[in-house]
Design a protein around this motif. Structure first.
Motif, PDB file in Angstrom:
ATOM      1  N   HIS A  10       0.858  -1.185   0.000  1.00 27.17           N
ATOM      2  CA  HIS A  10       0.000   0.000   0.000  1.00 27.17           C
ATOM      3  C   HIS A  10       0.884   1.221   0.000  1.00 27.17           C
ATOM      4  CE1 HIS A  10       1.166   0.571   4.172  1.00 27.17           C
ATOM      5  NE2 HIS A  10       1.024  -0.743   4.294  1.00 27.17           N
ATOM      6  N   ASN A  11       0.333   2.341  -0.366  1.00 25.75           N
ATOM      7  CA  ASN A  11       1.050   3.606  -0.274  1.00 25.75           C
ATOM      8  C   ASN A  11       0.973   4.145   1.146  1.00 25.75           C
ATOM      9  OD1 ASN A  11       2.145   4.259  -2.927  1.00 25.75           O
ATOM     10  ND2 ASN A  11       0.034   4.366  -3.623  1.00 25.75           N
ATOM     11  N   ASP A  12       1.792   5.137   1.392  1.00 26.02           N
ATOM     12  CA  ASP A  12       1.810   5.810   2.684  1.00 26.02           C
ATOM     13  C   ASP A  12       0.550   6.679   2.795  1.00 26.02           C
ATOM     14  OD1 ASP A  12       2.515   7.205   5.006  1.00 26.02           O
ATOM     15  OD2 ASP A  12       4.625   7.189   4.521  1.00 26.02           O
ATOM     16  N   SER A  13       0.677   7.961   2.851  1.00 26.13           N
ATOM     17  CA  SER A  13      -0.477   8.851   2.989  1.00 26.13           C
ATOM     18  C   SER A  13      -0.915   9.395   1.638  1.00 26.13           C
ATOM     19  CB  SER A  13      -0.119  10.008   3.936  1.00 26.13           C
ATOM     20  OG  SER A  13       1.066  10.643   3.512  1.00 26.13           O
ATOM     21  N   TYR A  33      -6.752   2.028  -0.612  1.00 27.19           N
ATOM     22  CA  TYR A  33      -6.338   1.027  -1.596  1.00 27.19           C
ATOM     23  C   TYR A  33      -5.220   0.132  -1.060  1.00 27.19           C
ATOM     24  CZ  TYR A  33      -8.647   4.526  -4.511  1.00 27.19           C
ATOM     25  OH  TYR A  33      -9.535   5.433  -5.026  1.00 27.19           O
ATOM     26  N   VAL A  34      -5.310  -1.143  -1.428  1.00 26.95           N
ATOM     27  CA  VAL A  34      -4.256  -2.118  -1.160  1.00 26.95           C
ATOM     28  C   VAL A  34      -3.966  -2.830  -2.478  1.00 26.95           C
ATOM     29  CG1 VAL A  34      -3.616  -4.191   0.125  1.00 26.95           C
ATOM     30  CG2 VAL A  34      -4.988  -2.422   1.237  1.00 26.95           C
ATOM     31  N   TYR A  35      -2.688  -3.026  -2.775  1.00 30.40           N
ATOM     32  CA  TYR A  35      -2.276  -3.580  -4.067  1.00 30.40           C
ATOM     33  C   TYR A  35      -1.639  -4.957  -3.888  1.00 30.40           C
ATOM     34  CZ  TYR A  35      -2.614   1.384  -5.355  1.00 30.40           C
ATOM     35  OH  TYR A  35      -3.050   2.672  -5.555  1.00 30.40           O
ATOM     36  N   ALA A  36      -1.891  -5.838  -4.845  1.00 34.10           N
ATOM     37  CA  ALA A  36      -1.223  -7.134  -4.911  1.00 34.10           C
ATOM     38  C   ALA A  36      -0.223  -7.091  -6.054  1.00 34.10           C
ATOM     39  CB  ALA A  36      -2.241  -8.257  -5.128  1.00 34.10           C
ATOM     40  N   VAL A  37       1.043  -7.385  -5.759  1.00 37.69           N
ATOM     41  CA  VAL A  37       2.111  -7.324  -6.753  1.00 37.69           C
ATOM     42  C   VAL A  37       2.682  -8.719  -6.965  1.00 37.69           C
ATOM     43  CG1 VAL A  37       4.344  -6.322  -7.345  1.00 37.69           C
ATOM     44  CG2 VAL A  37       2.649  -4.946  -6.120  1.00 37.69           C
ATOM     45  N   ASP A  38       2.762  -9.139  -8.207  1.00 39.92           N
ATOM     46  CA  ASP A  38       3.348 -10.422  -8.562  1.00 39.92           C
ATOM     47  C   ASP A  38       4.868 -10.264  -8.607  1.00 39.92           C
ATOM     48  OD1 ASP A  38       4.148 -12.827  -9.599  1.00 39.92           O
ATOM     49  OD2 ASP A  38       2.898 -12.744 -11.399  1.00 39.92           O
ATOM     50  N   ALA A  73      -3.780  -6.953  -8.683  1.00 42.20           N
ATOM     51  CA  ALA A  73      -5.058  -6.654  -8.032  1.00 42.20           C
ATOM     52  C   ALA A  73      -4.946  -5.337  -7.284  1.00 42.20           C
ATOM     53  CB  ALA A  73      -5.456  -7.766  -7.074  1.00 42.20           C
ATOM     54  N   ARG A  74      -6.048  -4.587  -7.277  1.00 41.79           N
ATOM     55  CA  ARG A  74      -6.158  -3.427  -6.395  1.00 41.79           C
ATOM     56  C   ARG A  74      -7.456  -3.567  -5.626  1.00 41.79           C
ATOM     57  NH1 ARG A  74      -6.589   3.090  -7.552  1.00 41.79           N
ATOM     58  NH2 ARG A  74      -8.722   2.532  -8.090  1.00 41.79           N
ATOM     59  N   VAL A  75      -7.350  -3.590  -4.307  1.00 43.70           N
ATOM     60  CA  VAL A  75      -8.511  -3.725  -3.437  1.00 43.70           C
ATOM     61  C   VAL A  75      -8.894  -2.350  -2.920  1.00 43.70           C
ATOM     62  CG1 VAL A  75      -9.429  -4.759  -1.331  1.00 43.70           C
ATOM     63  CG2 VAL A  75      -7.821  -6.058  -2.757  1.00 43.70           C
ATOM     64  N   THR A  76     -10.148  -1.978  -3.114  1.00 43.58           N
ATOM     65  CA  THR A  76     -10.676  -0.719  -2.583  1.00 43.58           C
ATOM     66  C   THR A  76     -11.476  -1.032  -1.326  1.00 43.58           C
ATOM     67  OG1 THR A  76     -10.817   0.236  -4.809  1.00 43.58           O
ATOM     68  CG2 THR A  76     -12.095   1.299  -3.061  1.00 43.58           C
ATOM     69  N   LEU A  77     -11.121  -0.412  -0.213  1.00 44.26           N
ATOM     70  CA  LEU A  77     -11.780  -0.673   1.054  1.00 44.26           C
ATOM     71  C   LEU A  77     -12.961   0.277   1.260  1.00 44.26           C
ATOM     72  CD1 LEU A  77      -8.681  -1.132   3.410  1.00 44.26           C
ATOM     73  CD2 LEU A  77      -9.811  -2.829   1.964  1.00 44.26           C
ATOM     74  N   GLY A 114      -7.630  -9.632  -8.820  1.00 47.82           N
ATOM     75  CA  GLY A 114      -8.289  -8.711  -9.734  1.00 47.82           C
ATOM     76  C   GLY A 114      -8.786  -7.524  -8.939  1.00 47.82           C
ATOM     77  N   ASP A 115      -9.124  -6.443  -9.613  1.00 49.70           N
ATOM     78  CA  ASP A 115      -9.621  -5.264  -8.922  1.00 49.70           C
ATOM     79  C   ASP A 115     -10.975  -5.570  -8.294  1.00 49.70           C
ATOM     80  OD1 ASP A 115      -7.367  -4.085  -9.846  1.00 49.70           O
ATOM     81  OD2 ASP A 115      -8.332  -2.752 -11.292  1.00 49.70           O
ATOM     82  N   VAL A 116     -11.104  -5.247  -7.018  1.00 53.94           N
ATOM     83  CA  VAL A 116     -12.314  -5.596  -6.282  1.00 53.94           C
ATOM     84  C   VAL A 116     -12.540  -4.576  -5.175  1.00 53.94           C
ATOM     85  CG1 VAL A 116     -11.061  -7.082  -4.662  1.00 53.94           C
ATOM     86  CG2 VAL A 116     -13.497  -7.503  -5.091  1.00 53.94           C
ATOM     87  N   THR A 117     -13.791  -4.422  -4.777  1.00 49.53           N
ATOM     88  CA  THR A 117     -14.162  -3.573  -3.645  1.00 49.53           C
ATOM     89  C   THR A 117     -14.660  -4.462  -2.515  1.00 49.53           C
ATOM     90  OG1 THR A 117     -14.742  -1.709  -5.083  1.00 49.53           O
ATOM     91  CG2 THR A 117     -15.660  -1.708  -2.854  1.00 49.53           C
ATOM     92  N   VAL A 118     -14.126  -4.274  -1.317  1.00 44.55           N
ATOM     93  CA  VAL A 118     -14.523  -5.100  -0.180  1.00 44.55           C
ATOM     94  C   VAL A 118     -14.876  -4.212   1.003  1.00 44.55           C
ATOM     95  CG1 VAL A 118     -13.030  -6.994  -0.928  1.00 44.55           C
ATOM     96  CG2 VAL A 118     -12.178  -5.345   0.729  1.00 44.55           C
ATOM     97  N   LYS A 119     -15.740  -4.723   1.868  1.00 44.84           N
ATOM     98  CA  LYS A 119     -16.083  -4.014   3.092  1.00 44.84           C
ATOM     99  C   LYS A 119     -15.137  -4.475   4.192  1.00 44.84           C
ATOM    100  CE  LYS A 119     -19.864  -2.765   6.190  1.00 44.84           C
ATOM    101  NZ  LYS A 119     -21.318  -2.911   6.486  1.00 44.84           N
ATOM    102  N   ALA A 120     -14.471  -3.519   4.798  1.00 50.71           N
ATOM    103  CA  ALA A 120     -13.491  -3.835   5.836  1.00 50.71           C
ATOM    104  C   ALA A 120     -14.030  -3.466   7.213  1.00 50.71           C
ATOM    105  CB  ALA A 120     -12.183  -3.088   5.576  1.00 50.71           C
ATOM    106  N   ALA A 121     -13.548  -4.178   8.221  1.00 55.09           N
ATOM    107  CA  ALA A 121     -13.836  -3.817   9.603  1.00 55.09           C
ATOM    108  C   ALA A 121     -12.838  -2.745  10.036  1.00 55.09           C
ATOM    109  CB  ALA A 121     -13.731  -5.033  10.509  1.00 55.09           C
TER     110      ALA A 121
END
Length: 339
Positions: free
Chosen positions: A70-73, A78-83, A91-95, A143-150
Motif C-alpha cells: 500500500h502507499n503511505d499517505s 487502496y491495497v495492491y497485490a504485486v506479482d 489486483a487493487r482492493v478498494t476498502l 483482480g480489482d475488487v471492492t470489499v467491506k473492511a472492519a
C-alpha cells in the motif's frame, strides 16, 4: 565554492580510473548469485507507477509469489497485490466501510486469513489520540475488487505516539504495534481479540529501537524489526521478544519502510518507498536462541546479504570510497599540470 574543471587529459584519466574502480567494486562473484527457490523468494521491482510510497509488505499465503502492499499517505483506501515474478500489479482492493485513511504505514496477514492494515502513522509526533486498524479477508481471486473492511479504533495505554510497524502473530492472532521514536520506541500488545465497539487499548510490553516495520516468522518463533539503517531478529517467547536479538544484514535502501517473511520462512523481503522501488530478498540465517546474543560472523564468512550485494550498506560504502579516491586522483593530476 565551485571546483575548477579538469583538463581533457585529466578528465580522461579520472574517468578511466573511475570506470575500473567502480567495475571492481560492483562486480558480483558467481557464488553470490541468488539460486532460484520457492515462488516469491527472489528480489523484484515494483513497476506500478501508482505505488510511489510502498510502506508495508505482506506475503500472500494463497497466491504464491504475490505480495500485498500500500502507499503511505494521500492515496486513498487502496491495497495492491504485486506479482514478484513480473513486478506488476495483479489486483487493487478498494476498502469501504471505513473513514478516510490518514497515514497508512503497515500491513500484515493473520492466521485467520485476513489482512490487517495499520493506519497508525502520526506525522504530528503523537498528537492524534487514536489511530485505526482495518481488516478484510485476503481475496481468493486476484483482480480489482471492492470489499467491506472492519475498522478498529486503537489507543495506547501511555498516550498517543507515532508508529509505522504492525505485526499479527501467525499463531495467536494477537496484534502488535512498534512505535517510532528516536529516543526509545516501544512494542505494544493489543487485546486478545480486536473489537469494533469502543477502543482497543494497546499496552507497552518491551522497549525497541527506532522501528519502521516488523514481521513475525511464519512459525511465530521469531520477530524481525527494521529501521532505516539496521534490522534485528529476536527470539519470541511467552509473548515477548527475548534478549538483544541477532543482527540481520539488511540492504541499504534509503527510505527503508517494510519487511516481511516469505511464506516458507526461508527469506526476508525488504522494501522501500519511491516509484519503481526495489524489494530485496535476504536469506534467513539460523534462528537465534532465547537469551543468546548475536555472535559475529567468522572471518571471511559471507553474510546473508550475499543474495544481492549491490543493495547492501557495505557495497554503498565501497562505492563512496571509490568516488572519493577518484576525486583524489583527479586533483593530483590537475596539480601536476599546473606550471
Amino acid at each position: 565554492m565551485r571546483m575548477p574543471l579538469p583538463s581533457a587529459a585529466g578528465t580522461a584519466v579520472a574517468a578511466a580510473v573511475a570506470s575500473a574502480a567502480l567495475a571492481a567494486a560492483l562486480a558480483v562473484p558467481p557464488v553470490a548469485a541468488f539460486a532460484a527457490g520457492a515462488p516469491g523468494s527472489s528480489s523484484f521491482t515494483i513497476s506500478d507507477p501508482r505505488i510511489k510510497e510502498s510502506s508495508g509488505l505482506a506475503a500472500s499465503r494463497i497466491h504464491p509469489g504475490v505480495y500485498w502492499t500500500h502507499n503511505d499517505s494521500d492515496d486513498g483506501p487502496y491495497v495492491y497485490a504485486v506479482d514478484s515474478a513480473t513486478g506488476r500489479t495483479v489486483a487493487r482492493v478498494t476498502l469501504t466501510g471505513i473513514g478516510r485513511p490518514r497515514d497508512v504505514e503497515a500491513i500484515s496477514l493473520g492466521p485467520d486469513g485476513q489482512l490487517y492494515v495499520g493506519d497508525i502513522g502520526d506525522n504530528r509526533n503523537g498528537t492524534w489520540d487514536h489511530v485505526w486498524i482495518y481488516r478484510f479477508p485476503e481475496p481468493k481471486e486476484l483482480g480489482d475488487v471492492t470489499v467491506k473492511a472492519a475498522q478498529f479504533t486503537v489507543r495506547y495505554a501511555d498516550g498517543p505516539r507515532n508508529a509505522e510497524a504492525l505485526m499479527v502473530h501467525p499463531v495467536t492472532g494477537r496484534v502488535y504495534i512498534a512505535s517510532k521514536d528516536e529516543n526509545k520506541g516501544g512494542l505494544y500488545e493489543g487485546p486478545a481479540e480486536l473489537s469494533t465497539d469502543g477502543s482497543n487499548v494497546f499496552r507497552r510490553v518491551a522497549d525497541v529501537p527506532w522501528v519502521t516495520d516488523g514481521a513475525f516468522s511464519p512459525d511465530g518463533n521469531r520477530l524481525t524489526l527494521r529501521g532505516y539503517f539496521w534490522a534485528r531478529t529476536y527470539p519470541w517467547k511467552d509473548g515477548r521478544p527475548e534478549g538483544e536479538g541477532e543482527r540481520v544484514d539488511a540492504p541499504w535502501q534509503g527510505q527503508a519502510e517494510s519487511v516481511t517473511y516469505t511464506p516458507d520462512g526461508s527469506t526476508l523481503m525488504f522494501g522501500a518507498e519511491g516509484e519503481g522501488s526495489r524489494v530485496i530478498a535476504v536469506p534467513v540465517g539460523a534462528a537465534p536462541s532465547a537469551g543468546a546474543s548475536a555472535a559475529p560472523p567468522a572471518p571471511g564468512a559471507p553474510g546473508p546479504s550475499a543474495a544481492e550485494p549491490t543493495g547492501s550498506f557495505g557495497k554503498g560504502a565501497v562505492v563512496l570510497a571509490v568516488g572519493l579516491a577518484v576525486v583524489f586522483v583527479a586533483k593530483r593530476l590537475l596539480a601536476r599540470r599546473r606550471p
